[in-house]
Design a protein around this motif. Structure first.
Motif, PDB file in Angstrom:
ATOM      1  N   TRP A 138       1.440   4.209  -3.003  1.00  0.00           N
ATOM      2  CA  TRP A 138       0.297   5.060  -1.664  1.00  0.00           C
ATOM      3  C   TRP A 138       0.316   6.086  -4.180  1.00  0.00           C
TER       4      TRP A 138
ATOM      5  N   ILE B 151       1.011  -1.531   0.096  1.00  0.00           N
ATOM      6  CA  ILE B 151      -0.341  -0.244   0.091  1.00  0.00           C
ATOM      7  C   ILE B 151       0.686   1.313   0.016  1.00  0.00           C
TER       8      ILE B 151
ATOM      9  N   ARG C 217      -1.488  -2.371  -6.773  1.00  0.00           N
ATOM     10  CA  ARG C 217      -2.431  -1.773  -5.254  1.00  0.00           C
ATOM     11  C   ARG C 217      -3.903  -2.878  -5.587  1.00  0.00           C
TER      12      ARG C 217
END
Length: 637
Positions: free
Chosen positions: A329, A325, A338
Motif C-alpha cells: 500500500w 495490496i 503491486r
C-alpha cells in the motif's frame, strides 16, 4: 510499518542468468526442484493420454483435414474439401494440423502438443512469478497450476483453451518485463501474445487487457505521456497480430474459401463479435442451440461442475490478492509486487466476473482461463506472507488462507462419493496447519519448515487428488468436465457426482435444444466397419464421400473412414451452409456420394433451417438403405 519495507525478490529482477539455470543467490535446490516439477507435470499430462481417443472429435477432424489440405489448415476447415470451418479462429488447429502432417493422424499426434503446452505454461508461470516474487513463490505457483483439475483436463484435451492460456501467460510475463524498465518492446510483445490468443479463442483472450494495461500504467518508470504512448503501441501490435487473419479471411473471395462456421452471413467478423463475442455476454447468439441463461452470480464458480475444476483455491487467491495490496500500500509507484498483483488480480476478477454473470453459452472447462491467475496469486501471496509471518496480521492472513483452502476442499467434496475420506482429511489438516501457522514464527527453523510443508499439503490435498483422478479418466465429447467420473456432454466416463456447494449453477448448464436434436448433434460415435467400408467405396471420385447434419456426426464418419465428410449446417446444424439450392447443385454435379441420416429433428429457436430442409429433401427424393442401423442415402442414384 516494517512489514512494508522488506524486499520482494531474493535477487535483482534484471539478472541475466537463464531462469531455468537459476540466478545468483538462488539456493542450490531451486534448479532440481524446478526440473522435477516440470518432469512431474509432463508425466501427469502425458501418461495414458491416448485413452481419450479423439477427445473432441470436432477439432480432431479439423486437424485431420489440416493434415491433408493446406487450405483447410489455414481456414480451420472441418473437412479437407473445405465445406465449412470450425466455429473458432484456427490458431490451435494450426499446431495440431502441423503435428498430424509430421507424425500422421493419431490420438497422440493431436493431444501431445496440448500436453506440452501445459508443461510450457507451468514453466513460464514459474518464470513470471519468480521474476518478481522469488523462486519459492514461482515454484508454488507452477505447482498449483499443474495441480488444478481443470488445467489437467484441458492440457490433456484438444480444445483451443490450452493455447490461449499459454499465450496469455506469455502476455503477463511480457507485461511485467515491460513494467520493470518502461520497455515498449516488451509491452508490444504482450500485445502480440494477446493478439494470437484471440486467434485461438477470439474475444475471451481480451479479458486480460484491462489488467495488463493498468499494471503498466501504474508501475512503469516513465512519464505518464510515455506510458500512454507505449500502451497505444502495444494496442496496435495486438490489433495487427489478431487483425491480419481477420482481414485475409474477410477479403478472400467467398467462393474460394469454406463457409465461416458459427456465423449466419459467412463472416468472421460476425463470428468474432456475435456468436463468439458479445453474444456470449448477452445470450443473444443466433444459431445457438440454447437460449439465454438466467442471471448469474459469483456463486456460479462454486456450483455444479465448475467447483471441481477451479474452486479449490479461489478463496485463498482472493485473500492473497488483498494481502498483496495491503503489503504494498505504501510502496513506491513502480513497485513490481503491486504491478504483479494488478496483473493477476485483474485477470482473476475480470475473467471470473464475466464467467459468473454472462448469459450466453458457458461450459465448466472455460474456467481453465482462471487457473494461472489463481496459481500466481496463491504462490506470490503465500510466499510473501510466510516471509512476513512475524507480523501478526500477515500471520493471521496466511493462517486464514490455509483454513479457507481446507474448508473449500471439504465443501467441494461434500456431495461426492469419490474418496469420501479426503474431505475430512483436507478439513482437519487444514484447520490444524492454520493454527500452527499463527505460532510458526516462534518455532525453531526446522519446526517452522515442517509447518510450512504441512500447510502446503493441507491446501493442495483436495485439488491434487482431483487432478490425478482427472488425468486417470478418459475424456471425450464436446463438453468435458474435470473429476474422477467425467461424463462431458456427448462422451466421457461414468458420470459421477460433481463438487457443488451452492446447490446448482445459477445461469449455467447447456440450455434447451432445438426440437430435441441437441443430443445427437453433440454426440460422436464409432461407425460400424460396414458403414466405413461403404463410405470409402470409390470415395476418390467425389469431393465429399458423404454429408450429414452437424459437425460432430460428420467428424465421427470422417475420422473413422479417412474420407471428406461435409458437416451440413456446421456445429449446431443451424448455419446456412450449404443452402438447399447449393446442396442440390452439388448433388446434381455428383460432388457428394452419400447422405447419412443423423436422426436429429431440427427446427427451432434461431439460425438457419437449411440443414433441416436438406435432410427433408434428401428423404423425399432418394431411397433410404440401412447399414448396421444407420440410414444412408446414395445421392448418385
Amino acid at each position: 510499518m516494517t512489514v512494508l519495507a522488506r524486499p520482494v525478490s531474493e535477487s535483482p529482477p534484471n539478472s541475466r542468468r537463464h531462469p531455468l539455470r537459476g540466478r545468483p543467490g538462488d539456493p542450490r535446490w531451486v534448479r532440481p526442484v524446478l526440473l522435477g516439477l516440470l518432469a512431474a507435470t509432463a508425466l501427469l499430462y502425458l501418461v495414458g493420454l491416448g485413452s481419450s481417443g479423439w477427445a473432441n472429435a470436432f477439432y480432431s477432424a479439423a486437424a485431420q483435414a489440416g493434415g491433408e489440405s493446406w487450405k483447410a489448415l489455414f481456414f480451420g476447415s472441418s473437412d479437407p474439401s473445405n465445406a465449412i470451418t470450425v466455429d473458432k479462429t484456427p490458431a490451435s488447429l494450426w499446431v495440431m494440423g502441423l503435428s498430424v502432417r509430421i507424425f500422421g493422424l493419431s490420438s497422440w499426434s493431436i493431444l501431445v502438443p496440448e500436453a506440452l503446452m501445459g508443461v510450457a505454461s507451468v514453466g513460464l508461470l514459474y518464470v513470471t512469478v519468480r521474476r518478481v516474487s522469488g523462486p519459492r513463490a514461482g515454484l508454488l505457483a507452477g505447482g498449483v497450476l499443474a495441480l488444478t483439475p481443470v488445467a489437467a483436463l484441458m492440457f490433456r484435451f484438444n480444445n483451443p483453451d490450452a493455447l490461449m492460456v499459454l499465450l496469455l501467460i506469455v502476455g503477463a510475463y511480457a507485461t511485467l518485463r515491460a513494467a520493470e524498465k518502461a520497455s515498449p518492446k516488451w509491452l508490444a510483445l504482450a500485445g502480440v501474445a494477446v493478439g494470437f490468443g484471440f486467434l485461438a479463442k477470439m474475444l475471451q483472450a481480451f479479458l486480460v487487457l484491462p489488467a495488463f494495461g493498468l499494471a503498466y500504467l501504474v508501475a512503469a518508470p516513465a512519464s505518464l505521456g510515455k506510458r500512454f504512448l507505449h500502451l497505444f503501441g502495444a494496442l496496435v501490435a495486438m490489433l495487427v497480430s489478431a487483425g491480419w487473419y481477420i482481414a485475409v479471411v474477410e477479403l478472400w473471395p467467398t467462393w474460394s474459401r469454406p463457409f465461416i462456421g458459427g456465423s449466419q452471413t459467412n463472416s468472421i467478423l460476425e463470428l468474432a463479435f456475435g456468436y463468439n463475442g458479445f453474444g456470449r455476454i448477452t445470450g443473444d447468439e443466433v444459431g445457438s442451440l440454447g437460449g439465454a441463461q438466467s442471471s448469474g452470480s459469483w456463486a456460479r464458480l462454486f456450483g455444479s461442475e465448475m467447483a471441481g475444476g477451479i474452486a479449490w483455491l479461489l478463496p485463498a487467491a482472493v485473500l492473497a490478492l488483498g494481502a498483496l495490496i495491503w503489503l504494498t500500500w505504501r510502496a513506491p509507484r513502480t513497485d513490481l509486487t503491486r504491478a504483479s498483483a494488478i496483473v493477476w488480480g485483474g485477470w482473476l476478477v475480470i475473467t471470473g466476473g464475466v464467467f459468473s454473470y454472462m448469459s450466453g453459452i458457458i461450459h465448466p472447462y472455460y474456467t481453465v482461463a482462471l487457473a494461472p491467475a489463481v496459481a500466481a496469486l496463491v504462490g506470490a501471496g503465500a510466499d510473501r506472507l510466510w516471509r512476513e509471518r512475524s507480523h501478526p496480521i500477515a500471520a493471521g492472513l496466511l493462517s486464514s488462507g490455509v483454513a479457507l483452502s481446507g474448508l473449500t476442499a471439504y465443501l467441494v467434496l461434500l456431495n461426492s462419493d469419490w474418496q469420501p475420506w479426503l474431505k475430512y482429511f483436507a478439513l482437519v489438516l487444514g484447520l490444524g496447519a492454520a493454527a500452527l501457522v499463527v505460532v510458526a514464527d516462534r518455532l525453531p527453523r526446522p519446526a517452522a519448515r515442517g509447518v510450512a510443508v504441512l500447510a502446503l499439503v493441507a491446501a493442495l490435498a483436495g485439488p491434487a487428488g482431483y487432478t490425478v483422478a482427472t488425468a486417470a479418466t478418459s475424456h471425450t465429447g464436446a463438453i468435458p468436465s474435470a473429476g474422477p467420473n467425467s461424463s462431458g456432454f456427448g462422451g466421457g466416463g461414468g458420470g459421477g457426482p460433481r463438487g457443488n456447494f451452492t446447490g446448482g449453477m445459477p445461469g449455467g448448464g447447456q440450455g434447451g435444444g432445438r426440437g430435441g436434436g441437441i443430443g445427437s448433434l453433440l454426440t460422436t460415435s464409432t461407425p460400424s466397419q460396414a458403414l466405413v467400408s461403404l463410405l470409402q467405396q470409390n470415395s476418390g471420385s467425389y469431393r465429399w464421400a458423404a454429408a450429414t447434419v452437424g459437425s460432430n456426426p460428420a467428424a465421427s464418419y470422417q475420422l473413422a473412414a479417412d474420407v471428406p465428410v461435409m458437416a451440413v449446417g456446421g456445429f449446431n446444424g443451424t448455419d446456412p451452409a450449404p443452402t438447399l439450392a447449393q446442396f442440390q447443385e452439388l448433388v446434381k454435379d455428383k460432388e457428394i456420394h452419400y447422405f447419412v441420416g443423423s436422426g436429429s429433428q431440427m427446427g427451432g429457436s434461431s439460425g438457419s433451417d437449411d440443414a433441416q430442409e436438406i435432410a427433408q429433401w434428401v428423404a423425399q427424393n432418394f431411397t433410404a438403405t440401412t447399414v448396421d442401423g444407420t440410414t444412408v442415402y446414395d445421392l448418385t442414384t
